[in-house]
Design a protein around this motif. Structure first.
Motif, short mmCIF file in Angstrom:
data_model
loop_
_atom_site.label_atom_id
_atom_site.label_comp_id
_atom_site.label_asym_id
_atom_site.label_seq_id
_atom_site.Cartn_x
_atom_site.Cartn_y
_atom_site.Cartn_z
N VAL A 81 38.02 37.94 35.13
CA VAL A 81 37.00 38.67 35.86
C VAL A 81 37.35 39.76 36.84
N HIS A 82 38.67 39.68 37.41
CA HIS A 82 39.38 40.69 37.87
C HIS A 82 39.46 42.09 37.14
N LEU A 83 39.87 41.81 36.02
CA LEU A 83 40.13 42.84 35.04
C LEU A 83 39.03 43.53 34.47
N ARG A 84 38.12 42.79 34.14
CA ARG A 84 36.89 43.26 33.74
C ARG A 84 36.11 44.38 34.97
N ARG A 85 36.14 43.85 35.95
CA ARG A 85 35.81 44.58 37.14
C ARG A 85 36.66 45.79 37.54
N ASP A 86 37.81 45.66 37.63
CA ASP A 86 38.66 46.85 38.20
C ASP A 86 39.08 47.72 37.03
N LEU A 87 39.01 47.54 35.90
CA LEU A 87 39.31 48.47 34.73
C LEU A 87 37.91 48.73 33.80
N GLU A 88 36.84 48.20 34.30
CA GLU A 88 35.53 48.34 33.82
C GLU A 88 35.65 48.05 32.06
N LEU A 89 35.99 46.94 31.92
CA LEU A 89 36.10 46.33 30.58
C LEU A 89 35.05 45.41 29.88
N ASN A 90 34.74 45.57 28.63
CA ASN A 90 33.78 44.54 28.04
C ASN A 90 34.57 43.50 27.51
N THR A 91 34.23 42.41 27.00
CA THR A 91 34.77 41.25 26.53
C THR A 91 35.78 41.55 25.30
N THR A 92 35.28 42.62 24.46
CA THR A 92 36.17 42.97 23.43
C THR A 92 37.48 43.61 24.00
N GLN A 93 37.43 44.70 24.90
CA GLN A 93 38.46 45.16 25.34
C GLN A 93 39.59 44.25 26.16
N LEU A 94 38.84 43.15 26.66
CA LEU A 94 39.60 42.11 27.25
C LEU A 94 40.49 41.32 26.21
N GLY A 95 39.71 41.04 25.10
CA GLY A 95 40.39 40.48 24.17
C GLY A 95 41.66 41.12 23.37
N LEU A 134 40.14 29.92 23.60
CA LEU A 134 40.02 29.19 25.11
C LEU A 134 40.72 30.15 26.13
N GLY A 135 41.78 31.13 25.69
CA GLY A 135 42.22 31.96 26.48
C GLY A 135 41.35 33.00 27.08
N VAL A 136 40.79 33.65 26.11
CA VAL A 136 39.79 34.74 26.39
C VAL A 136 38.46 34.38 26.95
N LEU A 137 37.71 33.35 26.66
CA LEU A 137 36.27 32.84 27.06
C LEU A 137 36.40 31.94 27.83
N THR A 138 37.08 30.98 28.19
CA THR A 138 36.77 29.74 29.06
C THR A 138 36.34 30.21 30.42
N VAL A 139 37.08 30.88 31.17
CA VAL A 139 36.50 31.44 32.49
C VAL A 139 35.33 32.12 32.14
N LEU A 140 35.07 33.34 31.50
CA LEU A 140 33.71 33.77 31.36
C LEU A 140 32.50 33.15 30.97
N TYR A 141 32.68 31.74 30.11
CA TYR A 141 31.97 31.01 29.72
C TYR A 141 31.31 30.03 30.81
N LEU A 142 32.40 29.59 31.68
CA LEU A 142 32.01 28.72 32.69
C LEU A 142 31.21 29.48 33.86
#
Length: 387
Positions: A33-47, A226-234
């Motif tokens: 959540v922090h990285l998506r916000r601070d670096l303006e990432l989408n889920t693919t970039q986070l992966g 599980l690593g990339v999607l758990t927190v976002l899914y919940l």
């Protein structure tokens, strides 16, 4: 002697070094959540961030395996952990997303020696009656690193910015490098041996290696998902707050650490052998992934329980798996066999997080990602049960 009480010191230091070296990378999912916000990432970039640290081990793991069969684990593992520390320290000055990707590439190069090296060191010191338990404890270091990272890195990112988390990750990795180089010793009855190229090539044709590779690639894909999607899914599907989602992620990692120990200890006594425990984990993952695609997965309580279930089996599988891999290989080629199996796993480790992130972005939901993992796991179960 292998029965020396010093084997427990070896187990402790190998587990600590594994935890320390994996600490930062395992915390990326908790900081999603922090990285998506601070670096303006989408889920693919986070992966891709998760994959970056796993790319160079594609080549590095077999090389590390050769080094481990020829040289002392003490220096091969210790120097690798030191590279992780230096890269993270340098990365604290990273100006943005692309430079962070480069830093994580270097981290992956250093980490290439830690995973097979720690496994080989524990396998060398423990006989078959306790090897599963010992390997499970040692492999619990990976999710344990995730637990500690999830408890600390998001708070640090909130208070001091995401760069501060790299500084802490560097200090933790450095402590692991120093500990391993200080305390590790070879078993008194073991000497380095030179591997033969012919034997290395023949390993790929062995039925046990096919089982190791197929099950490994399937289950590391689950772990990556599980690593990339758990927190976002919940957070996005069940409306759990980011803080609560991270706490569930901690519980998932704890379940994984417990699973690695319990399932590996069970494999020491399982009448059908260690691989039967891996088959059990495959079946359990299919059940959990399928549940997430149903209305059960939209209930906050039920989803949390399913993720803990998936943590226990979808991360815990590694304990009996790595013990099976170490015991199946020729005694003087253990390092190379582990490095080879882990290198093939790396293909899935690299591809799974961004692929699952892209699938989530394209479909606008998580069901397709969970269904894909369930199907892949089911195919693996059917194929390897017959080998």
């Amino acid at each position: 002697m292998r029965t020396s009480q010093y084997r427990w010191v070896i187990l402790g230091v190998a587990t600590f070094t594994q935890t320390a070296a994996a600490f930062f990378v395992q915390g990326i999912g908790a900081m999603s959540v922090h990285l998506r916000r601070d670096l303006e990432l989408n889920t693919t970039q986070l992966g891709l961030l998760l994959s970056a640290a796993q790319l160079l081990p594609l080549a590095g793991l077999p090389v590390a395996g050769r080094l481990l069969d020829r040289h002392a684990e003490r220096w091969v593992v210790g120097i690798g952990a030191l590279v992780v520390a230096v890269a993270l320290a340098a990365g604290s000055a990273a100006p943005g997303y692309v430079s962070l990707l480069v830093v994580l590439l270097i981290v992956g190069a250093g980490y290439s020696t830690v995973q097979p090296g720690g496994s080989k060191s524990v396998a060398s010191w423990f006989d078959a009656s306790q090897r599963g338990l010992a390997m499970g404890i040692r492999q619990a270091g990976l999710p344990l690193g995730g637990v500690l990272a999830a408890l600390t890195l998001p708070a640090l990112a909130t208070a001091f910015g995401w760069r501060s988390t790299l500084v802490v990750g560097a200090l933790v990795a450095l402590s692991g490098a120093v500990a391993f180089m200080t305390f590790y010793r070879r078993p008194p009855d073991q000497r380095p041996m030179v591997t033969a190229s012919r034997v290395r090539l023949e390993l790929l044709r062995e039925p046990y290696m096919k089982k190791i590779i197929l099950s490994g690639t399937s289950m590391v894909s689950v772990h990556g998902g599980l690593g990339v999607l758990t927190v976002l899914y919940l957070h996005e599907v069940t409306s759990v707050t980011p803080v609560s989602a991270v706490l569930v992620y901690v519980a998932v990692q704890c379940a994984g650490a417990l699973g690695r120990v319990c399932l590996a200890a069970w494999s020491d006594r399982h009448g059908s052998g260690r691989y039967a425990c891996v088959l059990t984990c495959l079946a359990a993952v299919i059940i959990g992934m399928a549940a997430l695609t149903t209305p059960i997965g939209r209930s906050p309580v039920a989803a949390c329980l399913v993720f803990v279930w998936l943590g226990f089996f979808g991360i815990g599988w590694y304990g009996p798996w790595v013990a099976y891999a170490a015991e199946s290989a020729p005694p003087d080629h253990t390092g190379f066999a582990l490095g080879l199996a882990m290198a093939v796993n790396q293909v899935a480790v690299v591809l799974a997080p961004p692929a699952l992130g892209l699938l989530t972005d394209l479909t606008g939901g998580f069901a397709a990602a969970w269904a894909l993992l369930a199907v892949l796991t089911a195919v693996t179960l059917a194929m390897t049960a017959r080998l």
